[in-house]
Enzyme design. Structure first.
Site, PDB file in Angstrom:
ATOM      1  N   GLY A  53      -0.917  -9.137  11.724  1.00 31.19           N
ATOM      2  CA  GLY A  53      -0.485  -9.658  10.553  1.00 31.19           C
ATOM      3  C   GLY A  53       0.195  -8.845   9.659  1.00 31.19           C
ATOM      4  O   GLY A  53       0.065  -7.481   9.949  1.00 31.19           O
TER       5      GLY A  53
ATOM      6  N   GLN B  84       3.720  -5.210   2.050  1.00 29.44           N
ATOM      7  CA  GLN B  84       3.583  -3.970   2.950  1.00 29.44           C
ATOM      8  C   GLN B  84       4.992  -3.377   3.416  1.00 29.44           C
ATOM      9  O   GLN B  84       5.053  -2.273   4.031  1.00 29.44           O
ATOM     10  CB  GLN B  84       3.028  -4.554   4.112  1.00 29.44           C
ATOM     11  CG  GLN B  84       1.203  -4.517   3.937  1.00 29.44           C
ATOM     12  CD  GLN B  84       0.646  -4.854   5.325  1.00 29.44           C
ATOM     13  OE1 GLN B  84       0.692  -6.149   5.650  1.00 29.44           O
ATOM     14  NE2 GLN B  84       0.084  -3.842   6.091  1.00 29.44           N
TER      15      GLN B  84
ATOM     16  N   CYS C 213      -5.174  -1.990   9.762  1.00 27.69           N
ATOM     17  CA  CYS C 213      -4.106  -2.490   8.866  1.00 27.69           C
ATOM     18  C   CYS C 213      -3.191  -1.551   9.345  1.00 27.69           C
ATOM     19  O   CYS C 213      -3.167  -0.271   9.458  1.00 27.69           O
ATOM     20  CB  CYS C 213      -4.564  -2.230   7.496  1.00 27.69           C
ATOM     21  SG  CYS C 213      -3.190  -2.898   6.247  1.00 27.69           S
ATOM     22  N   LEU C 214      -1.826  -2.176   9.491  1.00 31.36           N
ATOM     23  CA  LEU C 214      -0.411  -1.349   9.638  1.00 31.36           C
ATOM     24  C   LEU C 214      -0.030  -0.174   8.572  1.00 31.36           C
ATOM     25  O   LEU C 214       0.228   0.548   8.869  1.00 31.36           O
ATOM     26  CB  LEU C 214       0.586  -2.366  10.005  1.00 31.36           C
ATOM     27  CG  LEU C 214       0.479  -3.022  11.220  1.00 31.36           C
ATOM     28  CD1 LEU C 214       1.779  -4.341  11.287  1.00 31.36           C
ATOM     29  CD2 LEU C 214       0.461  -2.287  12.369  1.00 31.36           C
TER      30      LEU C 214
ATOM     31  N   HIS D 297      -7.030 -11.195   5.370  1.00 32.74           N
ATOM     32  CA  HIS D 297      -6.648  -9.746   5.081  1.00 32.74           C
ATOM     33  C   HIS D 297      -5.230  -9.923   4.561  1.00 32.74           C
ATOM     34  O   HIS D 297      -4.860  -9.220   3.662  1.00 32.74           O
ATOM     35  CB  HIS D 297      -6.757  -9.065   6.588  1.00 32.74           C
ATOM     36  CG  HIS D 297      -6.043  -7.977   6.478  1.00 32.74           C
ATOM     37  ND1 HIS D 297      -6.929  -6.769   6.939  1.00 32.74           N
ATOM     38  CD2 HIS D 297      -4.897  -7.186   6.264  1.00 32.74           C
ATOM     39  CE1 HIS D 297      -6.271  -5.555   6.654  1.00 32.74           C
ATOM     40  NE2 HIS D 297      -4.815  -5.964   6.397  1.00 32.74           N
ATOM     41  N   GLU D 298      -4.347 -10.658   5.143  1.00 32.12           N
ATOM     42  CA  GLU D 298      -2.832 -10.651   4.582  1.00 32.12           C
ATOM     43  C   GLU D 298      -2.923 -11.307   3.181  1.00 32.12           C
ATOM     44  O   GLU D 298      -2.136 -10.721   2.217  1.00 32.12           O
ATOM     45  CB  GLU D 298      -2.097 -11.550   5.431  1.00 32.12           C
ATOM     46  CG  GLU D 298      -1.748 -10.980   7.037  1.00 32.12           C
ATOM     47  CD  GLU D 298      -1.815  -9.541   7.245  1.00 32.12           C
ATOM     48  OE1 GLU D 298      -1.323  -9.017   6.165  1.00 32.12           O
ATOM     49  OE2 GLU D 298      -2.429  -8.876   8.053  1.00 32.12           O
TER      50      GLU D 298
ATOM     51  N   HIS E 115      -3.432  -8.654   0.557  1.00 29.93           N
ATOM     52  CA  HIS E 115      -2.441  -7.906   0.417  1.00 29.93           C
ATOM     53  C   HIS E 115      -1.461  -8.566  -0.879  1.00 29.93           C
ATOM     54  O   HIS E 115      -0.982  -7.678  -1.457  1.00 29.93           O
ATOM     55  CB  HIS E 115      -1.517  -7.730   1.701  1.00 29.93           C
ATOM     56  CG  HIS E 115      -2.114  -6.450   2.573  1.00 29.93           C
ATOM     57  ND1 HIS E 115      -2.137  -5.245   2.238  1.00 29.93           N
ATOM     58  CD2 HIS E 115      -2.311  -6.650   3.877  1.00 29.93           C
ATOM     59  CE1 HIS E 115      -2.556  -4.525   3.254  1.00 29.93           C
ATOM     60  NE2 HIS E 115      -2.689  -5.232   4.410  1.00 29.93           N
TER      61      HIS E 115
END
Ligand code: ZN
Length: 168
Positions: free
Chosen positions: A46, A51, A91-92, A133-134, A137
């Site tokens: 995701g 981000q 997480c990226l 999670h997204e 953000h």
């Protein structure tokens, strides 16, 4: 399509809330395509627009190992959740950092698709986790915010070490 640069933990852009999208423009469509390309190439499940430096409530998700279930969510909102479970998460924006976080295992989410239609998705397990999670953000929240202070401190120390080595 283009690869976008992922903002890493410590970058203030990850701490700014994203704005609601009023209209699906060509720019939003292009952004979501670039987000998919970036997410897939980094093997992420995701990605949220902040981000990659855009303060818009847009996120891309695909938890399918064959990458055949792309989902773009504009203005997503969790309308219900149940059964909290503790599972490992990454997480990226925090490469190679993993920690267990408690989240709903079942969710119902409303969002707008790229045609501007209002949709509802029922999700469970990994997909439900990725969506939560997204959306976090978009609200400037990062998964390690949920950890106890001592665990977060350890992670921050590790990040500091990696930053010194130029590995962050
Ligand atoms: Zn993330």
């Amino acid at each position: 399509m283009a690869m976008l640069e992922i903002k890493k933990y410590g970058d203030s852009v990850l701490r700014k809330k994203s704005d609601f999208v009023r209209k699906i423009s060509k720019d939003i469509k292009n952004l979501s395509e670039d987000m998919f390309e970036t997410m897939y190439s980094l093997r992420g499940l995701g990605l949220a627009a902040p981000q990659v430096g855009f303060f818009l409530r847009v996120c891309t998700v695909d938890v399918d190992p064959d990458k055949k279930s792309p989902l773009v969510m504009v203005n997503p909102k969790i309308i219900s959740g149940s059964d909290k479970v503790l599972e490992q998460e990454g997480c990226l924006s925090l490469p190679n950092i993993f920690a267990k976080v408690k989240r709903f295992s079942n969710t119902v989410t409303e969002y707008m698709d790229l045609e501007g239609k209002c949709k509802t998705i029922e999700a469970e397990g990994l997909l439900a986790r990725a969506i939560q999670h997204e959306i976090d953000h978009l609200d400037a929240k990062i998964f390690i915010d949920y950890l106890p202070a001592w665990k977060r401190k350890n992670i921050e120390k590790e990040i500091k070490r990696r930053r010194k080595k130029g590995d962050w």
